[in-house]
Design an enzyme around this catalytic site. Structure first.
Site, PDB file in Angstrom:
ATOM      1  N   ALA A 261      -5.571  10.267  -5.309  1.00 24.01           N
ATOM      2  CA  ALA A 261      -4.607  11.227  -5.060  1.00 24.01           C
ATOM      3  C   ALA A 261      -5.186  12.638  -5.316  1.00 24.01           C
ATOM      4  O   ALA A 261      -5.241  13.346  -4.506  1.00 24.01           O
ATOM      5  CB  ALA A 261      -3.204  11.160  -5.769  1.00 24.01           C
TER       6      ALA A 261
ATOM      7  N   VAL B 197      -7.620   0.447  -8.243  1.00 24.37           N
ATOM      8  CA  VAL B 197      -7.269  -0.397  -7.086  1.00 24.37           C
ATOM      9  C   VAL B 197      -6.892   0.441  -5.949  1.00 24.37           C
ATOM     10  O   VAL B 197      -6.799   1.868  -6.247  1.00 24.37           O
ATOM     11  CB  VAL B 197      -6.199  -1.338  -7.553  1.00 24.37           C
ATOM     12  CG1 VAL B 197      -6.661  -2.555  -8.005  1.00 24.37           C
ATOM     13  CG2 VAL B 197      -5.233  -0.649  -8.099  1.00 24.37           C
TER      14      VAL B 197
ATOM     15  N   ALA C  84      -6.481  -0.909   0.531  1.00 20.34           N
ATOM     16  CA  ALA C  84      -5.960  -1.196   1.920  1.00 20.34           C
ATOM     17  C   ALA C  84      -4.952   0.046   2.486  1.00 20.34           C
ATOM     18  O   ALA C  84      -4.192   0.467   1.471  1.00 20.34           O
ATOM     19  CB  ALA C  84      -4.868  -2.578   2.127  1.00 20.34           C
TER      20      ALA C  84
ATOM     21  N   LYS D  50      -8.885  -2.635   9.660  1.00 17.73           N
ATOM     22  CA  LYS D  50      -7.846  -3.438   9.504  1.00 17.73           C
ATOM     23  C   LYS D  50      -6.890  -3.264  10.486  1.00 17.73           C
ATOM     24  O   LYS D  50      -6.492  -2.227  10.809  1.00 17.73           O
ATOM     25  CB  LYS D  50      -7.383  -2.814   8.245  1.00 17.73           C
ATOM     26  CG  LYS D  50      -5.922  -3.664   7.795  1.00 17.73           C
ATOM     27  CD  LYS D  50      -5.315  -2.915   6.516  1.00 17.73           C
ATOM     28  CE  LYS D  50      -3.831  -3.511   6.428  1.00 17.73           C
ATOM     29  NZ  LYS D  50      -3.357  -2.857   5.147  1.00 17.73           N
TER      30      LYS D  50
ATOM     31  N   PRO E  53       1.202  -6.629  12.656  1.00 18.96           N
ATOM     32  CA  PRO E  53       0.064  -5.785  13.336  1.00 18.96           C
ATOM     33  C   PRO E  53       0.339  -4.471  13.463  1.00 18.96           C
ATOM     34  O   PRO E  53       1.469  -3.780  13.494  1.00 18.96           O
ATOM     35  CB  PRO E  53      -0.033  -6.447  14.704  1.00 18.96           C
ATOM     36  CG  PRO E  53       1.087  -6.815  14.961  1.00 18.96           C
ATOM     37  CD  PRO E  53       2.076  -7.012  13.668  1.00 18.96           C
TER      38      PRO E  53
ATOM     39  N   LEU F 264       0.442   8.188  -7.874  1.00 17.77           N
ATOM     40  CA  LEU F 264       1.407   7.521  -8.811  1.00 17.77           C
ATOM     41  C   LEU F 264       2.359   8.082  -9.519  1.00 17.77           C
ATOM     42  O   LEU F 264       3.120   7.604 -10.228  1.00 17.77           O
ATOM     43  CB  LEU F 264       0.222   6.493  -9.507  1.00 17.77           C
ATOM     44  CG  LEU F 264      -0.403   5.543  -8.666  1.00 17.77           C
ATOM     45  CD1 LEU F 264      -1.470   4.713  -9.305  1.00 17.77           C
ATOM     46  CD2 LEU F 264       0.406   4.526  -8.042  1.00 17.77           C
TER      47      LEU F 264
ATOM     48  N   THR G 249       1.266   1.064   1.059  1.00 16.26           N
ATOM     49  CA  THR G 249       1.823   2.341   1.517  1.00 16.26           C
ATOM     50  C   THR G 249       1.657   3.521   0.552  1.00 16.26           C
ATOM     51  O   THR G 249       2.130   4.532   1.010  1.00 16.26           O
ATOM     52  CB  THR G 249       3.510   2.087   1.350  1.00 16.26           C
ATOM     53  OG1 THR G 249       3.888   1.489   0.182  1.00 16.26           O
ATOM     54  CG2 THR G 249       3.952   1.334   2.323  1.00 16.26           C
TER      55      THR G 249
END
Ligand code: FAD
Length: 508
Positions: free
Chosen positions: A22, A54, A57, A85, A103, A341, A352
Site C-alpha cells: 500500500a 503476503v 494475486a 493469471k 475467469p 490493511l 481484492t
C-alpha cells in the site's frame, strides 16, 4: 487510473506511513501524478517491523495501475517474478469434488438479444449440458486448463479480445520495484519506527516522532501502516466495522515452496474443513496459504494441514497471521487517509485487497487537497465511495461461502446457514428466481463474475428470460457446441504459459 490534474499549485506536504504494497503503491502513484504541483512526499517505514509479506494475486485492474505509471510489462514481470493469471479456480466450494474457474471474462455471447447464461440455464435444466459445461464456453478457462496463455487482442472484433488477465507476483519484489520508481520521482524514504503521534488542537495529526527522536511534520498523512492502523486507529480512534459475522475466517498461515512443473496461469482456492487454501504460482516459487476460522480449527492443526498438502518441502518457516474482516468506520478522517490493511480487510479469497488499495489511491488523487487545509467534503466523498465498494466486494466474497451445499463440517454448516446482508440476499433472490444479474453494473465484480460463482456453485435460476424459449433447443445446442469449439481451438493456439514466461526471466 485516469490522468489526474491538480487544479492549483499546492505545497501540501504528504507523509506516507508504511512501506508495504500500500505505502509504495501510494508513493509511486502520488509522485507520478502530482509531479510539478509542489507536493512533497516522504515515506516512513520500519525494517524491524517489516511488512505483512503476503498479497501476491491480483485482478486485472492492476494492469491499468502499472500502465498509468508507464511500467513496461516485460520489465515488471521479470523484476517481480510474475506470472499471468486468467482467473481463480475454486475447488470443493459448491460440493466436495466440484471445480470451477472464475475467469476475467464473460461466458458465451448473447443469443436473440438474451444473455447467454439464460440459454445455458435452460439447457442445463433439461440435462443437455453437464454441470461443469460452462468451462467449455470460456476461452480463458480452456486456456487455463491447458496451461496456456496469450495476450488479449486489442482488436474488439477479434475473438481473442473477449477476456482479460491479471498477475501473480512476489509482493516484496513489487514493493521494491515501486520504491525505485517513487524514489526516482523525488519521494524521500525515512527508515525508522514511529513511536509517537502528536495531534493539533483541531484533532488533526500534526507530526509523528520516530524512535530516533526525529519529528516529521506534514499536512496530509497517508496511513499505510498495515493492520495496526497507527494513525487512523491508534491516534484517531476511528473505530472498526467488524464483519466477522459474515466472513468468519480470522487467521491464516502462509508458506512458500517450489513449483510443481511450469506455473499455472491461475490462482487456486481449495475449500477445506474450516476455511480454504490458496496456491499462487510465481516464476520462482509457489505461494501457499491456509485461511481458516479459529472458532473451528486451532493454529497447529491449520499449519499441519497446509504443510501436509505441499508437494515440495517448505522454503521458509510458516508465517502465522491474524485478522478481523471488516473496515474502518471512516477511511479519511481529518488529515489522515487510510489505505491498505489499515483501512480494512475482507480476507484474500478473490484477491481484492490490492485492488482496494489502487481504488483508494485513485480516489485520493481525484479528491486531493489543493492546500494544507483539508476540506471535510473531500473526506466525506472519499468515505462514501470507499464504503460502497467495500460493501460490494464484501457481498461478492460472502456469496462463495453462503452458496455452498456442503454439510460435511461444522464450519460449512455455519457458512451455509449464516445470516447475510440484505444487499446480498436481494441479489441472490433475483438470480435464483429469474437469473437477473443486471444489478451489478458498477464496481469491481461485474455480471460475469457473479454468474461464474452462482453457476459454478450450482445455483441455477428457477425461471429465465422468457425470450430464451423463443430460440429452439436444437439451435441453442448448436450454438453452445460451436462456441465451445471456438474456445477450444483458440485456447489450443495459445503458447504454453511456461514458454511465455521463459521470455520474462529475471535479467541479472
Ligand atoms: P503491510 O504490508 O503490513 O505494511 C505496513 C507497513 O507499515 C510496513 O512497512 C511496516 O514496517 C510499516 N509500519 C507499521 N508500523 C510502523 C511504525 N510504528 N513505524 C514505522 N513503520 C511502521 N491481497 C491481494 O490483493 N491478493 C492476495 O492474494 C492477498 N493475499 C493475502 C493473504 C493474507 C493471509 C493476508 C493477511 C492478506 C492478503 N492480501 C492479499 C492483502 C495484502 O497482503 C495487503 O493488501 C498488502 O500487502 C498491503 O499491505 P499494507 O501495505 O497495507 O500493510
Amino acid at each position: 487510473m485516469k490522468n489526474h490534474h491538480i487544479k492549483k499549485q499546492s505545497n501540501v506536504r504528504v507523509l506516507i506511513l508504511g512501506g508495504g504494497t500500500a505505502g509504495w503503491m501510494a508513493a509511486a502513484a502520488l509522485s507520478a501524478k502530482l509531479a510539478g504541483t509542489g507536493v512533497s512526499i516522504r515515506l516512513v517505514e520500519s525494517a524491524e517491523i517489516g511488512t505483512v509479506g503476503v498479497g501476491e494475486a491480483t485482478v486485472p485492474h492492476i494492469r491499468h495501475f502499472n500502465a498509468s505509471l508507464g511500467f513496461d510489462e516485460a520489465d515488471f514481470m521479470s523484476r517481480t517474478e510474475a506470472t499471468f493469471k486468467l482467473g481463480i479456480e475454486f475447488r470443493d466450494w459448491g460440493r466436495k469434488g466440484d471445480a470451477y474457474i472464475h475467469p476475467f471474462a464473460a461466458f458465451g455471447r448473447e443469443i436473440g438479444g438474451v444473455p447467454f447464461h439464460h440459454h445455458w440455464t435452460r439447457a442445463r435444466r433439461a440435462g443437455r449440458v453437464p454441470a461443469d459445461g460452462l468451462d467449455a464456453v470460456s476461452l480463458p478457462i480452456q486456456a487455463a486448463r491447458m496451461g496456456r496463455f496469450g495476450h488479449p487482442s486489442p482488436d474488439p472484433s477479434s475473438f481473442f479480445s473477449t477476456f482479460s488477465y491479471a498477475y501473480q507476483f512476489d509482493a516484496g519484489l513489487y514493493a521494491g520495484y515501486l520504491r525505485a520508481y517513487a524514489e526516482a520521482r523525488g519521494v524521500v524514504r525515512t527508515e525508522g519506527k514511529v513511536q509517537d503521534v502528536s495531534l493539533r488542537a483541531d484533532g488533526h495529526v500534526e507530526a509523528v516522532t520516530l524512535e530516533s527522536g526525529e519529528r516529521l511534520v506534514a499536512d496530509l498523512f497517508v496511513d499505510c501502516s498495515g493492520f495496526r492502523g497507527l494513525l487512523i486507529e491508534g491516534a484517531l480512534k476511528t473505530g472498526y466495522e467488524d464483519w466477522t459475522r459474515y466472513l468468519p475466517c480470522d487467521r491464516a498461515v502462509a508458506v512458500p515452496c517450489a513449483n510443481d512443473g511450469p506455473p499455472a496461469p491461475y490462482t487456486r482456492a481449495t475449500a477445506r474443513d474450516a476455511g480454504w487454501m490458496w496456491r499462487i504460482p510465481l516464476q520462482h516459487r509457489a505461494g501457499n496459504g491456509h485461511v481458516y476460522c479459529s472458532g473451528f480449527m486451532d493454529d497447529d492443526a491449520a499449519e499441519q494441514a497446509l504443510l501436509a498438502q505441499l508437494d515440495h518441502p517448505p522454503q521458509a518457516a510458516p508465517r502465522r497471521l491474524r485478522f478481523t474482516t471488516g473496515k474502518r468506520r471512516r477511511q479519511w478522517v481529518g488529515n489522515v487517509v487510510a489505505i491498505g490493511l489499515s483501512a480494512g480487510f475482507l480476507e484474500p479469497l478473490e484477491s481484492t485487497s490490492i485492488h482496494l488499495i489502487q481504488l483508494g489511491i485513485g480516489r485520493l488523487l481525484d479528491l486531493f487537497p489543493t492546500s494544507a487545509d483539508m476540506d471535510p467534503l473531500d473526506a466525506a466523498e472519499f468515505n462514501r465511495l470507499m464504503d460502497l465498494e467495500y460493501e460490494r466486494v464484501r457481498d461478492f466474497i460472502i456469496l462463495h461461502y453462503v452458496a455452498t451445499q456442503r454439510d460435511d463440517t461444522p464450519f460449512w454448516n455455519h457458512c451455509r446457514t449464516m445470516a447475510i446482508p440484505d444487499s446480498l440476499a436481494t441479489k441472490m433472490e433475483l438470480f435464483k428466481q429469474r437469473g437477473i444479474v443486471t444489478l451489478y453494473r458498477d464496481g469491481m465484480f461485474l455480471e460475469p463474475s457473479w454468474i461464474a460463482v452462482y453457476l459454478g456453485q450450482n445455483i441455477l435460476p428457477t425461471h429465465v428470460d422468457p425470450r430464451a424459449a423463443l430460440v429452439s433447443d436444437a439451435e441453442i445446442d448448436r450454438l453452445i457446441a460451436m462456441e465451445a469449439e471456438h474456445c477450444r481451438r483458440a485456447a489450443s493456439s495459445m503458447p504454453a504459459h511456461g514458454e511465455i514466461l521463459s521470455r520474462y526471466k529475471v535479467q541479472v
